[in-house]
Design a protein around this motif. Structure first.
Motif, short mmCIF file in Angstrom:
data_model
loop_
_atom_site.label_atom_id
_atom_site.label_comp_id
_atom_site.label_asym_id
_atom_site.label_seq_id
_atom_site.Cartn_x
_atom_site.Cartn_y
_atom_site.Cartn_z
N GLN A 196 -28.83 47.30 -8.73
CA GLN A 196 -28.48 47.03 -10.12
C GLN A 196 -27.18 46.24 -10.20
OE1 GLN A 196 -28.36 50.79 -12.18
NE2 GLN A 196 -30.57 50.79 -12.50
N PRO A 197 -27.00 45.51 -11.27
CA PRO A 197 -25.72 44.80 -11.45
C PRO A 197 -24.55 45.77 -11.36
CG PRO A 197 -27.31 44.03 -13.05
CD PRO A 197 -27.95 45.19 -12.35
N ALA A 243 -31.26 30.49 -3.27
CA ALA A 243 -32.06 30.96 -4.39
C ALA A 243 -33.27 30.04 -4.53
CB ALA A 243 -31.23 30.95 -5.67
N PRO A 244 -34.33 30.49 -5.19
CA PRO A 244 -35.53 29.65 -5.36
C PRO A 244 -35.18 28.32 -6.00
CG PRO A 244 -36.00 31.91 -5.99
CD PRO A 244 -34.52 31.84 -5.75
N GLY A 245 -35.65 27.24 -5.38
CA GLY A 245 -35.42 25.91 -5.92
C GLY A 245 -34.03 25.35 -5.68
N GLU A 246 -33.21 26.11 -4.96
CA GLU A 246 -31.84 25.68 -4.71
C GLU A 246 -31.64 25.37 -3.23
OE1 GLU A 246 -30.90 26.13 -8.72
OE2 GLU A 246 -29.59 25.33 -7.14
N GLN A 247 -30.54 24.71 -2.93
CA GLN A 247 -30.21 24.46 -1.53
C GLN A 247 -29.55 25.69 -0.94
OE1 GLN A 247 -27.53 21.09 -1.68
NE2 GLN A 247 -25.74 22.36 -2.03
N ARG A 248 -29.49 25.71 0.37
CA ARG A 248 -28.82 26.80 1.08
C ARG A 248 -27.33 26.53 1.10
NH1 ARG A 248 -31.29 28.66 6.79
NH2 ARG A 248 -33.12 28.64 5.42
N GLU A 298 -26.70 36.65 -10.58
CA GLU A 298 -26.64 35.32 -9.96
C GLU A 298 -26.43 35.38 -8.45
OE1 GLU A 298 -24.90 36.40 -12.61
OE2 GLU A 298 -22.85 35.58 -12.62
N ASP A 299 -26.19 36.57 -7.90
CA ASP A 299 -26.12 36.72 -6.45
C ASP A 299 -27.50 36.86 -5.83
OD1 ASP A 299 -23.27 38.84 -6.99
OD2 ASP A 299 -23.25 36.75 -6.28
N THR A 300 -28.52 36.94 -6.66
CA THR A 300 -29.89 37.08 -6.16
C THR A 300 -30.28 35.85 -5.34
OG1 THR A 300 -30.59 38.49 -7.99
CG2 THR A 300 -32.32 37.26 -6.84
N ALA A 301 -30.71 36.08 -4.11
CA ALA A 301 -31.07 34.99 -3.20
C ALA A 301 -31.55 35.60 -1.88
CB ALA A 301 -29.86 34.09 -2.94
N VAL A 302 -32.07 34.73 -1.03
CA VAL A 302 -32.29 35.11 0.36
C VAL A 302 -31.00 34.79 1.12
CG1 VAL A 302 -33.65 34.75 2.44
CG2 VAL A 302 -34.76 34.65 0.20
N TYR A 303 -30.50 35.76 1.84
CA TYR A 303 -29.26 35.61 2.59
C TYR A 303 -29.58 35.40 4.06
CZ TYR A 303 -26.45 36.83 -1.44
OH TYR A 303 -25.84 36.81 -2.68
N GLY A 348 -33.55 35.64 7.48
CA GLY A 348 -33.19 35.86 6.08
C GLY A 348 -33.54 37.25 5.60
N THR A 349 -32.75 37.71 4.64
CA THR A 349 -33.01 38.99 4.01
C THR A 349 -32.83 38.84 2.49
OG1 THR A 349 -32.48 41.37 4.01
CG2 THR A 349 -30.63 39.86 4.27
N GLN A 350 -33.76 39.36 1.74
CA GLN A 350 -33.76 39.19 0.29
C GLN A 350 -32.78 40.15 -0.37
OE1 GLN A 350 -35.69 36.98 -1.80
NE2 GLN A 350 -34.26 37.77 -3.35
N VAL A 351 -31.97 39.61 -1.24
CA VAL A 351 -31.08 40.42 -2.09
C VAL A 351 -31.47 40.13 -3.54
CG1 VAL A 351 -28.72 40.77 -2.89
CG2 VAL A 351 -29.19 40.49 -0.45
#
Length: 119
Positions: free
Chosen positions: A13-14, A40-45, A88-93, A112-115
């Motif tokens: 949770q936030p 993040a989806p559609g974004e660069q690493r 906004e921290d949601t992404a694959v790390y 990668g690990t999903q957050v």
């Protein structure tokens, strides 16, 4: 064979916290710069944080004061402590190990690990 294995991702949770770990094998861990990137989806690493072999850290502006990168050269592991998480921290790390020798750069990546930060 070089392996970087991330763990610790999940749904939070936030305002919550997560600790990511990346265990390295097949490299001389202590001489590598270690970093965490996210995509993040559609974004660069993009780089989130990195730590030199001497322990000098660097952070992307949006995570300063919330995330802490550290390394254990005995366990060959790099960590990312993430506090006060935001949606906004949601992404694959992704974990990265980098070694530079002259003009040559050797880069290794984890899977990668999903957050996911969501209420």
């Amino acid at each position: 064979q070089v392996q970087l294995v991330e763990s610790g991702g999940g749904l939070v949770q936030p305002g919550g916290s997560l600790r990511l770990s990346c265990a390295a094998s097949g490299i001389m861990f202590s001489i590598h710069r270690m970093g965490w990137y996210r995509q993040a989806p559609g974004e660069q690493r993009d780089l989130v944080a990195d730590i030199t072999r001497g322990g000098i850290t660097n952070y992307e502006d949006s995570v300063k004061g919330r995330f802490t990168i550290s390394r254990d050269n005995v366990k060959n592991t790099v960590y990312l402590q993430m506090n006060s998480l935001k949606p906004e921290d949601t992404a694959v790390y992704f974990c990265n190990a980098r070694f530079e020798l002259g003009q040559m750069t050797f880069d290794y990546w984890g899977q990668g690990t999903q957050v996911t930060v969501s209420s």
